[in-house]
Design an enzyme around this catalytic site. Structure first.
Site, PDB file in Angstrom:
ATOM      1  N   HIS A 298      65.988 -64.996  17.994  1.00  9.27           N
ATOM      2  CA  HIS A 298      67.104 -64.051  17.920  1.00  9.27           C
ATOM      3  C   HIS A 298      66.538 -62.725  18.425  1.00  9.27           C
ATOM      4  O   HIS A 298      65.449 -62.308  18.002  1.00  9.27           O
ATOM      5  CB  HIS A 298      67.601 -63.920  16.478  1.00  9.27           C
TER       6      HIS A 298
ATOM      7  N   GLU B 185      80.228 -61.791  13.865  1.00  6.93           N
ATOM      8  CA  GLU B 185      80.148 -60.843  12.753  1.00  6.93           C
ATOM      9  C   GLU B 185      80.907 -59.574  13.111  1.00  6.93           C
ATOM     10  O   GLU B 185      80.828 -58.578  12.409  1.00  6.93           O
ATOM     11  CB  GLU B 185      78.707 -60.544  12.360  1.00  6.93           C
TER      12      GLU B 185
ATOM     13  N   SER C 149      70.849 -60.937   9.327  1.00  4.95           N
ATOM     14  CA  SER C 149      70.556 -60.025   8.217  1.00  4.95           C
ATOM     15  C   SER C 149      71.381 -60.393   7.004  1.00  4.95           C
ATOM     16  O   SER C 149      72.461 -60.968   7.125  1.00  4.95           O
ATOM     17  CB  SER C 149      70.884 -58.589   8.625  1.00  4.95           C
TER      18      SER C 149
ATOM     19  N   CYS D  18      74.098 -62.471  12.370  1.00  3.55           N
ATOM     20  CA  CYS D  18      73.791 -63.070  13.679  1.00  3.55           C
ATOM     21  C   CYS D  18      73.457 -64.548  13.568  1.00  3.55           C
ATOM     22  O   CYS D  18      73.275 -65.231  14.571  1.00  3.55           O
ATOM     23  CB  CYS D  18      72.594 -62.360  14.318  1.00  3.55           C
TER      24      CYS D  18
HETATM   25  N1  CAA Z   1      56.745 -44.810  24.731  1.00  2.00           N
HETATM   26  C1  CAA Z   1      56.579 -46.111  24.361  1.00  2.00           C
HETATM   27  N2  CAA Z   1      56.930 -46.580  23.124  1.00  2.00           N
HETATM   28  C2  CAA Z   1      57.472 -45.705  22.258  1.00  2.00           C
HETATM   29  C3  CAA Z   1      57.681 -44.356  22.582  1.00  2.00           C
HETATM   30  C4  CAA Z   1      57.294 -43.910  23.882  1.00  2.00           C
HETATM   31  N3  CAA Z   1      57.441 -42.626  24.279  1.00  2.00           N
HETATM   32  N4  CAA Z   1      58.231 -43.737  21.511  1.00  2.00           N
HETATM   33  C5  CAA Z   1      58.377 -44.689  20.541  1.00  2.00           C
HETATM   34  N5  CAA Z   1      57.924 -45.869  21.001  1.00  2.00           N
HETATM   35  C6  CAA Z   1      57.896 -47.165  20.293  1.00  2.00           C
HETATM   36  C7  CAA Z   1      57.477 -47.051  18.847  1.00  2.00           C
HETATM   37  O1  CAA Z   1      56.068 -46.969  18.711  1.00  2.00           O
HETATM   38  C8  CAA Z   1      58.045 -48.333  18.284  1.00  2.00           C
HETATM   39  O2  CAA Z   1      57.203 -49.410  18.615  1.00  2.00           O
HETATM   40  P1  CAA Z   1      56.656 -50.373  17.463  1.00  2.00           P
HETATM   41  O3  CAA Z   1      57.873 -51.067  16.903  1.00  2.00           O
HETATM   42  O4  CAA Z   1      55.762 -51.307  18.155  1.00  2.00           O
HETATM   43  O5  CAA Z   1      56.001 -49.512  16.457  1.00  2.00           O
HETATM   44  C9  CAA Z   1      59.353 -48.523  19.084  1.00  2.00           C
HETATM   45  O6  CAA Z   1      59.229 -47.653  20.220  1.00  2.00           O
HETATM   46  C10 CAA Z   1      60.589 -48.157  18.307  1.00  2.00           C
HETATM   47  O7  CAA Z   1      60.426 -46.850  17.839  1.00  2.00           O
HETATM   48  P2  CAA Z   1      60.867 -46.442  16.363  1.00  2.00           P
HETATM   49  O8  CAA Z   1      60.291 -47.402  15.368  1.00  2.00           O
HETATM   50  O9  CAA Z   1      60.577 -44.997  16.179  1.00  2.00           O
HETATM   51  O10 CAA Z   1      62.427 -46.691  16.509  1.00  2.00           O
HETATM   52  P3  CAA Z   1      63.596 -46.120  15.612  1.00  2.00           P
HETATM   53  O11 CAA Z   1      63.120 -45.858  14.229  1.00  2.00           O
HETATM   54  O12 CAA Z   1      64.237 -45.031  16.371  1.00  2.00           O
HETATM   55  O13 CAA Z   1      64.613 -47.352  15.598  1.00  2.00           O
HETATM   56  C11 CAA Z   1      65.261 -49.480  14.618  1.00  2.00           C
HETATM   57  C12 CAA Z   1      64.216 -48.701  15.436  1.00  2.00           C
HETATM   58  C13 CAA Z   1      65.059 -49.205  13.141  1.00  2.00           C
HETATM   59  C14 CAA Z   1      65.084 -50.983  14.920  1.00  2.00           C
HETATM   60  C15 CAA Z   1      66.700 -49.059  15.025  1.00  2.00           C
HETATM   61  O14 CAA Z   1      66.887 -49.188  16.400  1.00  2.00           O
HETATM   62  C16 CAA Z   1      67.766 -49.867  14.300  1.00  2.00           C
HETATM   63  O15 CAA Z   1      68.100 -49.603  13.156  1.00  2.00           O
HETATM   64  N6  CAA Z   1      68.357 -50.896  14.992  1.00  2.00           N
HETATM   65  C17 CAA Z   1      69.381 -51.751  14.411  1.00  2.00           C
HETATM   66  C18 CAA Z   1      68.825 -52.772  13.413  1.00  2.00           C
HETATM   67  C19 CAA Z   1      68.017 -53.852  14.081  1.00  2.00           C
HETATM   68  O16 CAA Z   1      68.188 -54.187  15.235  1.00  2.00           O
HETATM   69  N7  CAA Z   1      67.120 -54.464  13.303  1.00  2.00           N
HETATM   70  C20 CAA Z   1      66.361 -55.600  13.786  1.00  2.00           C
HETATM   71  C21 CAA Z   1      66.181 -56.689  12.755  1.00  2.00           C
HETATM   72  S1  CAA Z   1      67.737 -57.113  12.016  1.00  2.00           S
HETATM   73  C22 CAA Z   1      68.375 -58.345  12.996  1.00  2.00           C
HETATM   74  O17 CAA Z   1      67.677 -58.946  13.770  1.00  2.00           O
HETATM   75  C23 CAA Z   1      69.810 -58.655  12.884  1.00  2.00           C
HETATM   76  C24 CAA Z   1      70.548 -57.929  13.941  1.00  2.00           C
HETATM   77  O18 CAA Z   1      70.717 -58.452  15.045  1.00  2.00           O
HETATM   78  C25 CAA Z   1      71.044 -56.593  13.657  1.00  2.00           C
END
Ligand code: CAA
Length: 383
Positions: free
Chosen positions: A233, A79, A310, A111
């Site tokens: 995945h 991709e 996705s 993916c």
């Molecule tokens: N200590 C321990 N854990 C902590 C922490 C700390 N100090 N601070 C935060 N965390 C934890 C949070 O509680 C959270 O855990 P949970 O998921 O269990 O609630 C985790 O860390 C992540 O924190 P956030 O939810 O705040 O993370 P974020 O909002 O900054 O980003 C995301 C998360 C939205 C996935 C972002 O990284 C993103 O957009 N990534 C790209 C998209 C992606 O990978 N999506 C996955 C599904 S899509 C797919 O699978 C296709 C593909 O390959 C892209």
């Protein structure tokens, strides 16, 4: 006739960044990346490495003792394609001087397309049992500096040879799949970085897993006890872990079985947590991690796999381990390639993502390098 994965090789990029280095620069608690994402490092490609050079290096290793004349089809899943028209596999085909009498095709659905490629390879071999199919998954996952997806970046290629009477894994049963038009992650033409609705992408991933897994059990008359391990995945370890927990909560009754599946899940993150997301190859990198680090699995054991792309398509399928599979794994090669990687400082990482001219270096220990464009044509060097 048994059809499946005869050989599998992973190629890591030349560089990596420690995620505690990224956490420091972003003023984030490093436990967020370590525990919250279950990731420790991310792979980074220098500018002279791309999906073609990664794929060429993986394929060169994969085919080193093979009779390439039997390969009738080359499916390249990606991709992060380098051209809107020409299949990236054709560059690899040229660099490795592969036989001319074969089909070369690029497949796209985020993916997911690698799982489709594997299934298409199986169908082809069912009617051409003496032939082999080369399946490549190669991607560079980039979300951009300072984005919430930054920590989930990565890069790498997985090459697989699919054949009758495979030496590693046999494809079994009827795959189940699900597709819906969802805007959770997409990348319009001309855009360097994807647009992401992170929360929706997580919800969709988990919902698709729940659906295709339940469909698989029903369609194939199986139960969770039919599986000895699961691979997912893995955009980052924590999301795959959530899918695993969802399954354990819903289906698994005994504590003993739960513990076994959980232990094997952690093994399946071995390379992924040091590489990051490699999109099409992530599921198969997780499979490799499991096979190379778990010494309790044995011939005849069944592994359930969840593919997700996705946009969105999900698929569940299964693979059964072949007698003597351990002898055909390339564990020493993979570990040595991981060791050879150079750690980047945050400034070096930033320079590469900004694609600054002076950050292009000629990699000395790489068999293939990308030299840039000349008259709009991609130039590669084979050493
Ligand atoms: N200590 C321990 N854990 C902590 C922490 C700390 N100090 N601070 C935060 N965390 C934890 C949070 O509680 C959270 O855990 P949970 O998921 O269990 O609630 C985790 O860390 C992540 O924190 P956030 O939810 O705040 O993370 P974020 O909002 O900054 O980003 C995301 C998360 C939205 C996935 C972002 O990284 C993103 O957009 N990534 C790209 C998209 C992606 O990978 N999506 C996955 C599904 S899509 C797919 O699978 C296709 C593909 O390959 C892209």
């Amino acid at each position: 006739m048994q059809i499946g994965i005869d050989k599998i090789v992973f190629q890591a990029p030349a560089y990596y960044l420690e995620l505690h280095t990224l956490a420091k620069a972003r003023e984030v608690d490093s436990l967020k990346y370590e525990k919250g994402f279950m990731q420790s490092q991310m792979a980074v490609c220098p500018l002279d490495e791309d999906i073609v050079t990664l794929a060429a290096e993986a394929t060169q290793k994969l085919l080193q003792d093979e009779n390439v004349e039997n390969i009738a089809m080359f499916l390249f899943a990606t991709e992060s394609s380098v051209d809107a028209s020409k299949a990236a596999g054709l560059y690899v085909h040229g660099l490795l001087d592969l036989p001319k009498k074969m089909r070369v095709i690029e497949l796209k659905q985020a993916c997911y397309s690698s799982a489709a490629a594997l299934s298409m390879a199986k169908d082809y071999i069912a009617s051409h049992p003496e032939k082999k199919v080369l399946v490549l998954c190669s991607d560079i996952a980039k979300y951009g500096l300072g984005t919430s997806g930054e920590v989930t970046q990565g890069a790498g290629a997985v090459a697989m040879l699919v054949s009758a009477n495979p030496r590693l894994l046999v494809l079994q049963g009827e795959n189940t799949y699900l597709s819906e038009d969802i805007m959770d992650f997409w990348r319009p033409y001309g855009e360097l970085y994807p647009s992401v609705d992170g929360k929706l992408s997580i919800e969709t991933y988990l919902r698709f897993f729940e659906t295709v897994y339940a469909d698989y059990l029903e369609q194939n008359k199986k139960t969770t006890a039919s599986f000895d391990a699961f691979c997912f995945h893995m955009p980052y370890g924590k999301l795959a872990y959530k899918a695993m927990q969802q399954l354990l909560d819903k289906y698994v009754i005994t504590e003993e079985e739960k513990e076994k599946l959980e232990q094997r899940f952690f093994k399946s993150t071995h390379y992924n947590k040091r590489i990051g997301n490699i999109y099409t190859g992530s599921l198969f990198l997780s499979l490799l991690s499991l096979l190379e680090t778990d010494h309790t699995l044995k011939a005849g054991d069944t592994i359930g796999l969840f593919a997700y792309g996705s946009g969105a398509t999900g698929e569940f399928f299964s693979l059964q381990l072949v007698d003597g599979y351990q002898e055909h794994l390339e564990k020493a090669y993979h570990e040595s390639k991981m060791q050879e990687r150079k750690e980047l400082s945050f400034e070096e990482y930033e320079a590469i993502l900004k694609a600054e001219k002076d950050s292009r270096k000629t990699l000395e220990n790489k068999p293939f390098v990308f030299l840039g464009l000349e008259e709009k044509k991609r130039q590669y060097q084979k050493r």
